[in-house]
Scaffold this active site. Sequence first.
Site, PDB file in Angstrom:
ATOM      1  N   ARG A  69       0.817  -1.212   0.000  1.00  0.00           N
ATOM      2  CA  ARG A  69       0.000   0.000   0.000  1.00  0.00           C
ATOM      3  C   ARG A  69       0.851   1.264   0.000  1.00  0.00           C
ATOM      4  O   ARG A  69       0.552   2.225  -0.725  1.00  0.00           O
ATOM      5  CB  ARG A  69      -0.938  -0.015   1.205  1.00  0.00           C
ATOM      6  CG  ARG A  69      -1.791   1.245   1.402  1.00  0.00           C
ATOM      7  CD  ARG A  69      -2.392   1.806   0.128  1.00  0.00           C
ATOM      8  NE  ARG A  69      -3.111   0.817  -0.668  1.00  0.00           N
ATOM      9  CZ  ARG A  69      -3.387   0.960  -1.954  1.00  0.00           C
ATOM     10  NH1 ARG A  69      -2.961   2.038  -2.612  1.00  0.00           N
ATOM     11  NH2 ARG A  69      -4.041   0.028  -2.600  1.00  0.00           N
ATOM     12  N   LYS A 106       1.456  25.074  -4.634  1.00  0.00           N
ATOM     13  CA  LYS A 106       0.244  24.437  -4.080  1.00  0.00           C
ATOM     14  C   LYS A 106       0.428  22.918  -4.085  1.00  0.00           C
ATOM     15  O   LYS A 106      -0.219  22.178  -4.835  1.00  0.00           O
ATOM     16  CB  LYS A 106      -0.981  24.854  -4.878  1.00  0.00           C
ATOM     17  CG  LYS A 106      -1.245  26.353  -4.823  1.00  0.00           C
ATOM     18  CD  LYS A 106      -2.384  26.762  -5.736  1.00  0.00           C
ATOM     19  CE  LYS A 106      -2.601  28.273  -5.707  1.00  0.00           C
ATOM     20  NZ  LYS A 106      -3.672  28.718  -6.643  1.00  0.00           N
ATOM     21  N   GLU A 150       3.975  40.629  -9.748  1.00  0.00           N
ATOM     22  CA  GLU A 150       2.603  40.317 -10.154  1.00  0.00           C
ATOM     23  C   GLU A 150       1.894  41.578 -10.627  1.00  0.00           C
ATOM     24  O   GLU A 150       1.839  42.584  -9.926  1.00  0.00           O
ATOM     25  CB  GLU A 150       1.835  39.713  -8.977  1.00  0.00           C
ATOM     26  CG  GLU A 150       0.386  39.378  -9.321  1.00  0.00           C
ATOM     27  CD  GLU A 150      -0.388  38.865  -8.119  1.00  0.00           C
ATOM     28  OE1 GLU A 150      -0.389  37.651  -7.897  1.00  0.00           O
ATOM     29  OE2 GLU A 150      -0.971  39.700  -7.394  1.00  0.00           O
ATOM     30  N   ASP A 206      -1.843  38.293 -13.771  1.00  0.00           N
ATOM     31  CA  ASP A 206      -2.787  37.623 -12.895  1.00  0.00           C
ATOM     32  C   ASP A 206      -4.232  37.804 -13.349  1.00  0.00           C
ATOM     33  O   ASP A 206      -4.742  38.925 -13.403  1.00  0.00           O
ATOM     34  CB  ASP A 206      -2.622  38.157 -11.467  1.00  0.00           C
ATOM     35  CG  ASP A 206      -3.456  37.390 -10.464  1.00  0.00           C
ATOM     36  OD1 ASP A 206      -3.491  36.150 -10.542  1.00  0.00           O
ATOM     37  OD2 ASP A 206      -4.075  38.030  -9.594  1.00  0.00           O
ATOM     38  N   LYS A 252       3.864  40.098  -4.883  1.00  0.00           N
ATOM     39  CA  LYS A 252       2.449  40.025  -5.240  1.00  0.00           C
ATOM     40  C   LYS A 252       1.713  41.268  -4.768  1.00  0.00           C
ATOM     41  O   LYS A 252       2.315  42.200  -4.233  1.00  0.00           O
ATOM     42  CB  LYS A 252       1.850  38.744  -4.654  1.00  0.00           C
ATOM     43  CG  LYS A 252       2.628  37.493  -5.062  1.00  0.00           C
ATOM     44  CD  LYS A 252       1.950  36.225  -4.618  1.00  0.00           C
ATOM     45  CE  LYS A 252       0.823  35.866  -5.547  1.00  0.00           C
ATOM     46  NZ  LYS A 252       0.276  34.512  -5.266  1.00  0.00           N
TER      47      LYS A 252
END
Length: 280
Positions: free
Chosen positions: A93, A128, A192, A214, A160
């Site tokens: 597993r 992320k 950004e 963005d 940013k």
Amino acid sequence: MSHKLIMMALEEDIGDGDVTSEYFIPENRVSRAFVTVRQSGVVSGVELARDVFLEVDSDLDVKMLVEDGSKVGAGAMLLRVEGKARSILTAERTALNFLQRLSGVATMTSRYVDLVKHTRAKILDTRKTTPGYRLLEKKAVKDGGGKNHRIGLFDRAMVKDNHLVAEGKLEQLQEAIRRLKSDKPHVEVELEADNLEQVSDFLTLDGVDHILLDNMGLEELTEAVEMRERAPKARLEASGGVNLETVVGIAETGVDFISVGTLTHSAPSLDIGLDFVNLD
């Protein structure tokens, strides 16, 4: 890093012993098993899965049948494992968890890469990622044909909107870039931009390596590319609203990079299993 993750994963799964194998599998039973893909995709983590089996039992004979980054069809065999059946079952597993997750990331990445291969745009990952899995998942992105964005907060400055609100004047921004480049010349700088006015301003600055566009629409992205071509200093990265339906249009605007959080935060696992076979 991968060895630490393997040890942590085995510890949480095995605890103080694999009671099923211990009580229901004869101690000296020797078996052969194959790790097999149930659906087509791009595999990543094959070597890592091999290491899991060997960590459980170094006497196992584990053979890699494909390399990371390989495109495979349903039924393809990735690993052959021979040795004590108890050891194979104990490692199964954990090995599959790594392999399924990372192959899912590689497969998702390859879908995006294939869609934009007629353009100049390169597909990037983001930060992320699953905590602790970042380097593994970023390797999986590369196995799928994508490129890595910054690894963390240390290898690229990414200024940013919140940073710009706190330090908003161009003169102050330019001075901060100069100080960073002087102290850490290997660190790239990305700014950004939420609108084309910011893009125009950022193109006047020295030391800007990337401009993040963005959540801009296709017309704005196209205009930003035209602006950059008049002053070709920074590479342009599109971000926001990117999915399999929109990525082609974004790529065709002429941007250099497209960052896609989905590659790591939402990629479904590839269906992979382990099958025992009779020894000859």
